[in-house]
Enzyme design. Sequence first.
Site, PDB file in Angstrom:
ATOM      1  N   LYS A 118      -7.657  47.209 -46.678  1.00 25.28           N
ATOM      2  CA  LYS A 118      -7.456  47.843 -45.599  1.00 25.28           C
ATOM      3  C   LYS A 118      -7.334  47.320 -43.854  1.00 25.28           C
ATOM      4  O   LYS A 118      -7.388  45.812 -44.046  1.00 25.28           O
ATOM      5  CB  LYS A 118      -9.480  48.952 -45.372  1.00 25.28           C
ATOM      6  CG  LYS A 118      -8.764  49.982 -45.163  1.00 25.28           C
ATOM      7  CD  LYS A 118      -8.794  51.171 -45.536  1.00 25.28           C
ATOM      8  CE  LYS A 118      -8.914  52.096 -45.096  1.00 25.28           C
ATOM      9  NZ  LYS A 118      -8.249  53.367 -45.553  1.00 25.28           N
TER      10      LYS A 118
HETATM   11  P1  NAD Z   1      -7.809  61.752 -38.831  1.00 27.01           P
HETATM   12  O1  NAD Z   1      -7.400  60.724 -37.630  1.00 27.01           O
HETATM   13  O2  NAD Z   1      -5.960  62.901 -38.957  1.00 27.01           O
HETATM   14  O3  NAD Z   1      -8.918  62.677 -38.823  1.00 27.01           O
HETATM   15  C1  NAD Z   1     -10.256  62.012 -38.617  1.00 27.01           C
HETATM   16  C2  NAD Z   1     -10.215  63.849 -38.076  1.00 27.01           C
HETATM   17  O4  NAD Z   1     -12.049  63.530 -38.165  1.00 27.01           O
HETATM   18  C3  NAD Z   1     -10.292  65.055 -36.325  1.00 27.01           C
HETATM   19  O5  NAD Z   1     -10.021  65.462 -36.737  1.00 27.01           O
HETATM   20  C4  NAD Z   1     -11.528  64.160 -35.957  1.00 27.01           C
HETATM   21  O6  NAD Z   1     -11.745  64.380 -34.888  1.00 27.01           O
HETATM   22  C5  NAD Z   1     -12.441  64.075 -36.807  1.00 27.01           C
HETATM   23  N1  NAD Z   1     -13.768  63.312 -36.399  1.00 27.01           N
HETATM   24  C6  NAD Z   1     -14.088  62.493 -35.842  1.00 27.01           C
HETATM   25  N2  NAD Z   1     -15.124  62.166 -35.631  1.00 27.01           N
HETATM   26  C7  NAD Z   1     -15.960  63.934 -35.666  1.00 27.01           C
HETATM   27  C8  NAD Z   1     -17.911  64.416 -36.136  1.00 27.01           C
HETATM   28  N3  NAD Z   1     -18.327  63.410 -35.533  1.00 27.01           N
HETATM   29  N4  NAD Z   1     -17.511  65.242 -36.007  1.00 27.01           N
HETATM   30  C9  NAD Z   1     -16.506  65.981 -36.919  1.00 27.01           C
HETATM   31  N5  NAD Z   1     -15.447  65.898 -36.325  1.00 27.01           N
HETATM   32  C10 NAD Z   1     -15.189  64.408 -36.649  1.00 27.01           C
HETATM   33  O7  NAD Z   1      -7.732  60.806 -40.682  1.00 27.01           O
HETATM   34  P2  NAD Z   1      -7.540  61.261 -41.894  1.00 27.01           P
HETATM   35  O8  NAD Z   1      -6.672  60.662 -42.045  1.00 27.01           O
HETATM   36  O9  NAD Z   1      -7.728  62.751 -41.716  1.00 27.01           O
HETATM   37  O10 NAD Z   1      -8.447  60.408 -42.580  1.00 27.01           O
HETATM   38  C11 NAD Z   1     -10.157  60.962 -42.910  1.00 27.01           C
HETATM   39  C12 NAD Z   1     -11.385  60.749 -43.091  1.00 27.01           C
HETATM   40  O11 NAD Z   1     -10.677  60.735 -45.057  1.00 27.01           O
HETATM   41  C13 NAD Z   1     -11.662  59.420 -43.432  1.00 27.01           C
HETATM   42  O12 NAD Z   1     -12.863  58.653 -43.554  1.00 27.01           O
HETATM   43  C14 NAD Z   1     -10.314  58.298 -43.687  1.00 27.01           C
HETATM   44  O13 NAD Z   1     -10.205  57.029 -44.110  1.00 27.01           O
HETATM   45  C15 NAD Z   1     -10.321  59.214 -44.647  1.00 27.01           C
HETATM   46  N6  NAD Z   1      -9.150  59.188 -46.284  1.00 27.01           N
HETATM   47  C16 NAD Z   1      -7.731  59.361 -45.310  1.00 27.01           C
HETATM   48  C17 NAD Z   1      -7.115  59.133 -46.719  1.00 27.01           C
HETATM   49  C18 NAD Z   1      -5.532  60.212 -45.565  1.00 27.01           C
HETATM   50  O14 NAD Z   1      -4.033  59.667 -46.157  1.00 27.01           O
HETATM   51  N7  NAD Z   1      -5.211  59.740 -44.835  1.00 27.01           N
HETATM   52  C19 NAD Z   1      -6.839  58.743 -47.905  1.00 27.01           C
HETATM   53  C20 NAD Z   1      -8.344  58.959 -48.945  1.00 27.01           C
HETATM   54  C21 NAD Z   1      -9.022  58.285 -47.397  1.00 27.01           C
END
Ligand code: NAD
Length: 425
Positions: A118
């Site tokens: 990561k």
């Molecule tokens: P992103 O930055 O696109 O979206 C994050 C979202 O969370 C945003 O809408 C933000 O406003 C919201 N958020 C942040 N704090 C918040 C809170 N306190 N209450 C409500 N909403 C809140 O990120 P992402 O890529 O969608 O990742 C989200 C999660 O999924 C993370 O834990 C990431 O590690 C995990 N993840 C992502 C991927 C990927 O392919 N992008 C793959 C596996 C896991």
Amino acid sequence: MSIMVPSKTPALITSGRQALDSALHQLDQAAEQLGLDDGLRTMLATPRRSLTVSVPVRREDGRLDVVQGFRVQHNVSRGPAKGGLRFHPGTDIHEVTALAMWMTWKCALVGIPYGGAKGGVAVDPAGLTTRELERMTRRYINEILPLIGPEKDIPAPDVGTDEQTMAWIMDTYSVNTGYSVPGVVTGKPMTLGGSLGRTGATSRGVQIAALAALGRSPEGVTVAVQGFGKVGALAAQYLADAGCKVVAVSDVTGAVYAGGGLDVAGLRAWVAESGGVRGFRHADAMAQDELFELDVDVLVPAALEGAITEANAHRIRARLIVEGANGPTTPEADEILAAGGTMVVPDILANAGGVIVSYLEWVQNMQAYSWSSGEVELKLRDLMLNAFTEATSLAAERGLTLRQAAHVIGVGRVAEAHQMRGLYP
Ligand code: NAD
């Protein structure tokens, strides 16, 4: 020697340290089940390589800012390290280590030949102009250049990064190498060797896991989603497409509720225009925390770590939680949920769709060939459902939660790789 897990994390300790405590606790439980010796446990508890770098950023007004960046390769016993890159002001070395460790178990669980990694930069990307963001991304990549490469460590998008970030990384790496190297990152734009189906892959995997765990028709099943970013928004969309009723979603700007079901496509368009869910006209505003207490069938945390803790787990009424985010549930909350009969499809299983299609993208890059979206989707579905079946069978056989079973499988495969390879010298 057993892995030290503090029973209570002092309040001053960062959320990153809490995430690492959770990851170590989960590893300890799996190691116990597997009967691993102390030496191997310690190997698995410690990252193979951790790099902290200072990233100088020239701002538009001429000022120089310096931000901290990290890249952690937790384990490479089963193949190159693989893992996302996060831009978030709260990120630290502990959080990045926890996320890298979860990547190791996730890749092993779904049976793809990668180790876990990561990256992170402690910065709020919304506070930078596009040019500042590009300069910062390129400089960060330059600092971690010795670690990455298509055979070594392959970054992908995570919180605060996207396919544009990946394009800059691919270019920076390629310019340094002297030729184009598409396989150095995944989650790239199609024009640079991205894969069909990668953009929505994590969310598609969440949908597949949720429908498999439901075990009944999704028609009318009510859903609440925390986080409306890359994962949450498309997870909501795909669940709605399958017939579920998405009644509530939240993001950093607020939360919205519509008892009759949200118009998810309309909400996505509103977020693209306004920057957040707040103010969406066809729904009621709600406090963000209330989302966890709704009487819904399925809850999808898709924001950050530590969303479900001992403070709110008692109030959760959903019978099924499908973790789109990494590490959204603390071990204390896990115990409360298990005691109350709530099924949790854990992160390393539920959100594995992203790394599965990243793997497919990398395989296509290495072959300089591309597959149709149908081929990608079929492979994704197969790998997700195989892992789901293996984890649910082991959970039933040994009386474990799905998280414990998934960890026993993932950790067990990595431990076996270490045992077979032996120790050099
Ligand atoms: P992103 O930055 O696109 O979206 C994050 C979202 O969370 C945003 O809408 C933000 O406003 C919201 N958020 C942040 N704090 C918040 C809170 N306190 N209450 C409500 N909403 C809140 O990120 P992402 O890529 O969608 O990742 C989200 C999660 O999924 C993370 O834990 C990431 O590690 C995990 N993840 C992502 C991927 C990927 O392919 N992008 C793959 C596996 C896991």
